[in-house]
Motif scaffolding. Structure first.
Motif, short mmCIF file in Angstrom:
data_model
loop_
_atom_site.label_atom_id
_atom_site.label_comp_id
_atom_site.label_asym_id
_atom_site.label_seq_id
_atom_site.Cartn_x
_atom_site.Cartn_y
_atom_site.Cartn_z
N SER A 93 0.82 -1.21 0.00
CA SER A 93 0.00 0.00 0.00
C SER A 93 0.86 1.26 0.00
CB SER A 93 -0.91 0.01 1.24
OG SER A 93 -0.15 0.04 2.42
N LEU A 94 2.17 1.10 -0.09
CA LEU A 94 3.05 2.25 -0.05
C LEU A 94 2.92 3.08 -1.33
CD1 LEU A 94 5.35 3.66 1.51
CD2 LEU A 94 6.94 2.24 0.24
N ASP A 95 2.61 4.36 -1.18
CA ASP A 95 2.45 5.25 -2.32
C ASP A 95 3.79 5.70 -2.89
OD1 ASP A 95 -0.53 7.05 -1.30
OD2 ASP A 95 -0.28 5.18 -2.36
N THR A 96 3.79 6.01 -4.16
CA THR A 96 4.92 6.70 -4.78
C THR A 96 4.74 8.19 -4.51
OG1 THR A 96 5.07 5.02 -6.51
CG2 THR A 96 6.12 7.14 -6.94
N LYS A 97 5.74 8.82 -3.95
CA LYS A 97 5.61 10.22 -3.52
C LYS A 97 6.68 11.09 -4.18
CE LYS A 97 3.93 8.58 0.95
NZ LYS A 97 4.17 8.52 2.41
N ILE A 98 6.24 12.22 -4.69
CA ILE A 98 7.16 13.18 -5.31
C ILE A 98 6.92 14.54 -4.66
CG2 ILE A 98 7.91 14.29 -7.44
CD1 ILE A 98 5.91 11.14 -7.71
N THR A 99 8.00 15.18 -4.26
CA THR A 99 7.91 16.49 -3.61
C THR A 99 8.87 17.47 -4.27
OG1 THR A 99 7.37 15.45 -1.48
CG2 THR A 99 8.13 17.74 -1.43
N THR A 100 8.40 18.69 -4.51
CA THR A 100 9.29 19.74 -4.99
C THR A 100 9.52 20.75 -3.87
OG1 THR A 100 7.37 20.96 -5.85
CG2 THR A 100 8.59 19.57 -7.40
N GLU A 101 10.71 21.31 -3.85
CA GLU A 101 11.05 22.30 -2.84
C GLU A 101 10.84 23.71 -3.39
OE1 GLU A 101 11.58 21.42 0.17
OE2 GLU A 101 11.58 19.27 -0.31
N TYR A 102 11.21 24.71 -2.60
CA TYR A 102 11.15 26.09 -3.07
C TYR A 102 11.99 26.24 -4.33
CZ TYR A 102 9.01 27.56 1.35
OH TYR A 102 8.16 27.72 2.41
N ALA A 103 11.49 27.03 -5.29
CA ALA A 103 12.22 27.33 -6.53
C ALA A 103 12.52 26.08 -7.35
CB ALA A 103 13.51 28.09 -6.22
N GLN A 104 11.72 25.04 -7.20
CA GLN A 104 11.96 23.80 -7.94
C GLN A 104 10.69 23.35 -8.66
OE1 GLN A 104 12.68 20.37 -5.49
NE2 GLN A 104 13.41 19.11 -7.17
N LYS A 105 10.87 22.86 -9.88
CA LYS A 105 9.77 22.27 -10.65
C LYS A 105 10.23 20.92 -11.17
CE LYS A 105 8.21 26.79 -12.42
NZ LYS A 105 9.40 27.59 -12.06
N THR A 106 9.29 20.04 -11.45
CA THR A 106 9.66 18.75 -12.01
C THR A 106 8.49 18.18 -12.80
OG1 THR A 106 10.67 16.60 -11.52
CG2 THR A 106 8.91 17.32 -10.07
N THR A 107 8.78 17.24 -13.70
CA THR A 107 7.75 16.56 -14.48
C THR A 107 7.86 15.06 -14.23
OG1 THR A 107 7.74 18.25 -16.21
CG2 THR A 107 6.85 16.10 -16.79
N ILE A 108 6.71 14.42 -13.98
CA ILE A 108 6.66 13.00 -13.66
C ILE A 108 5.85 12.26 -14.71
CG2 ILE A 108 6.04 11.28 -11.90
CD1 ILE A 108 5.89 14.80 -10.79
N LYS A 109 6.34 11.09 -15.10
CA LYS A 109 5.57 10.21 -15.97
C LYS A 109 4.82 9.20 -15.11
CE LYS A 109 6.54 11.55 -20.21
NZ LYS A 109 5.49 12.00 -21.15
N LEU A 110 3.53 9.12 -15.26
CA LEU A 110 2.73 8.17 -14.52
C LEU A 110 2.75 6.81 -15.23
CD1 LEU A 110 -0.29 10.47 -13.60
CD2 LEU A 110 1.66 9.84 -12.18
N PRO A 111 2.33 5.73 -14.57
CA PRO A 111 2.44 4.40 -15.16
C PRO A 111 1.72 4.22 -16.49
CG PRO A 111 2.04 4.23 -12.81
CD PRO A 111 1.89 5.68 -13.16
N ASP A 112 0.71 5.07 -16.78
CA ASP A 112 -0.04 4.92 -18.04
C ASP A 112 0.46 5.90 -19.11
OD1 ASP A 112 -0.84 7.26 -16.94
OD2 ASP A 112 -2.99 6.92 -17.18
N ALA A 113 1.63 6.51 -18.89
CA ALA A 113 2.23 7.49 -19.81
C ALA A 113 1.60 8.87 -19.68
CB ALA A 113 2.17 7.03 -21.26
N SER A 114 0.67 9.06 -18.77
CA SER A 114 0.21 10.41 -18.45
C SER A 114 1.38 11.18 -17.84
CB SER A 114 -0.95 10.38 -17.45
OG SER A 114 -2.07 9.73 -17.98
N SER A 115 1.37 12.50 -17.94
CA SER A 115 2.45 13.28 -17.36
C SER A 115 1.89 14.34 -16.41
CB SER A 115 3.29 13.95 -18.44
OG SER A 115 2.54 14.95 -19.12
N VAL A 116 2.69 14.64 -15.39
CA VAL A 116 2.32 15.66 -14.41
C VAL A 116 3.51 16.58 -14.20
CG1 VAL A 116 1.47 16.14 -12.09
CG2 VAL A 116 0.86 13.99 -13.21
N SER A 117 3.28 17.89 -14.38
CA SER A 117 4.31 18.88 -14.08
C SER A 117 3.98 19.51 -12.74
CB SER A 117 4.36 19.95 -15.17
OG SER A 117 4.72 19.39 -16.41
N LEU A 118 4.91 19.41 -11.78
CA LEU A 118 4.69 19.94 -10.43
C LEU A 118 5.35 21.31 -10.30
CD1 LEU A 118 5.23 17.14 -7.75
CD2 LEU A 118 3.12 18.31 -8.33
#
Length: 298
Positions: A93-118
């Protein structure tokens, strides 16, 4: 690596060759394998290991056997059973977790090829193992989503749930601020048990608990993806909060009403230019001292 970590990684089928050799050298290796094979038919989320362990121990005490040579083996099995169930439940049940800090951005690919820009100072979590059955993420902060076609896709925030019927949208959930903008397709926003459907260009905005009407969005993506923050008739305090996140600074206002509405933008890659962008429209001045910035009104 300690015993518990080895067992956890083994239950998650995530041991490398060296770790697997260490796992096989555990004195109760055979017991763990037998227990795991026997437990495959159980549902971990419906099994209360504490209750079952208590039941086993209670039964042993009630029988009051004159011989105690069975007690230690049973205790050992019960302990292993509890550890296996708790570690298995935790690992799966452990989630995959992504965190951005101050002045930071990132883009994540989800398992279905969807993308998320944080955007800066944001948090995203999802369950990779269950993704095929449930496409659902948890968001704190701001993110832009490009969702691949498939089953229902949901974004859960502290302020409401966003259900995706289309592909591109932006969600921003900060303190007393909740905004969803649809850029493509159709998006449903559920807030206080009421769902609002958004078409391309439509926005849903709540500030301090109040619904705010916005003009039609004419951009094809949020400005922060291009390293700029844009505001249209929003309280000045939201501008300051975003500035602090993008530049990792603390801002103090003197003689400036933080509730006044502001229209404008600032860049994320030049702090002096950005400060002029948010002070000149208010005829304010600024001074810097290390990580602290003071804005003064007229």
């Amino acid at each position: 690596m300690n015993r518990e970590e080895l067992i956890s990684k083994w239950l998650d089928n995530n041991l490398n060759d060296q770790e697997f050799k260490a796992f096989k050298n555990l004195e109760d290796y055979d017991d763990l394998v037998k227990l795991n094979n026997s437990l495959q038919g159980f549902k971990a989320d419906n099994y209360n290991t504490s209750t079952e362990l208590e039941h086993v121990l209670s039964s042993i005490k009630t029988k009051k056997q004159t011989s105690t040579h069975w007690f230690k083996p049973l205790m050992r099995v019960a302990a292993i059973l509890a550890v296996c169930f708790s570690l298995y439940y935790f690992a799966t049940s452990l989630d995959t977790k992504i965190t951005t800090e101050y002045a930071q951005k990132t883009t994540i690919k989800l398992p279905d090829a969807s993308s998320v820009s944080l955007n800066a100072k944001s948090y995203l979590a999802f369950n990779k193992k269950d993704w095929k059955h449930e496409r659902e993420v948890e968001l704190h902060g701001e993110a832009f989503f490009k969702v691949a076609k498939g089953s229902s896709f949901k974004v859960k925030t502290a302020s409401g749930t966003v259900t995706v019927y289309g592909t591109q949208f932006n969600v921003k959930q900060r303190d007393n601020y909740f905004e969803v903008i649809c850029y493509e397709g159709l998006v449903g926003v559920t807030h206080n048990a009421i769902e609002t459907k958004l078409k391309p260009g439509d926005s849903f905005l709540i500030i301090d608990g109040k619904t705010i009407a916005k003009e039609k969005e004419n951009r094809i993506m949020p400005s922060w993806l291009n390293n700029a923050s844009t505001f249209r008739s929003l309280p000045y305090k939201t501008v300051i909060a975003e500035f602090e996140r993008q530049y990792n600074v603390n801002i103090t206002l003197i003689g400036i009403d933080s509730t006044q509405l502001f229209t404008g933008s600032f860049a994320h890659d030049n702090i002096d230019l950005a400060l002029k962008s948010i002070t000149l429209p208010l005829h304010a001045t600024y001074s810097k001292s290390n990580n602290t910035i003071t804005l003064k009104g007229e």
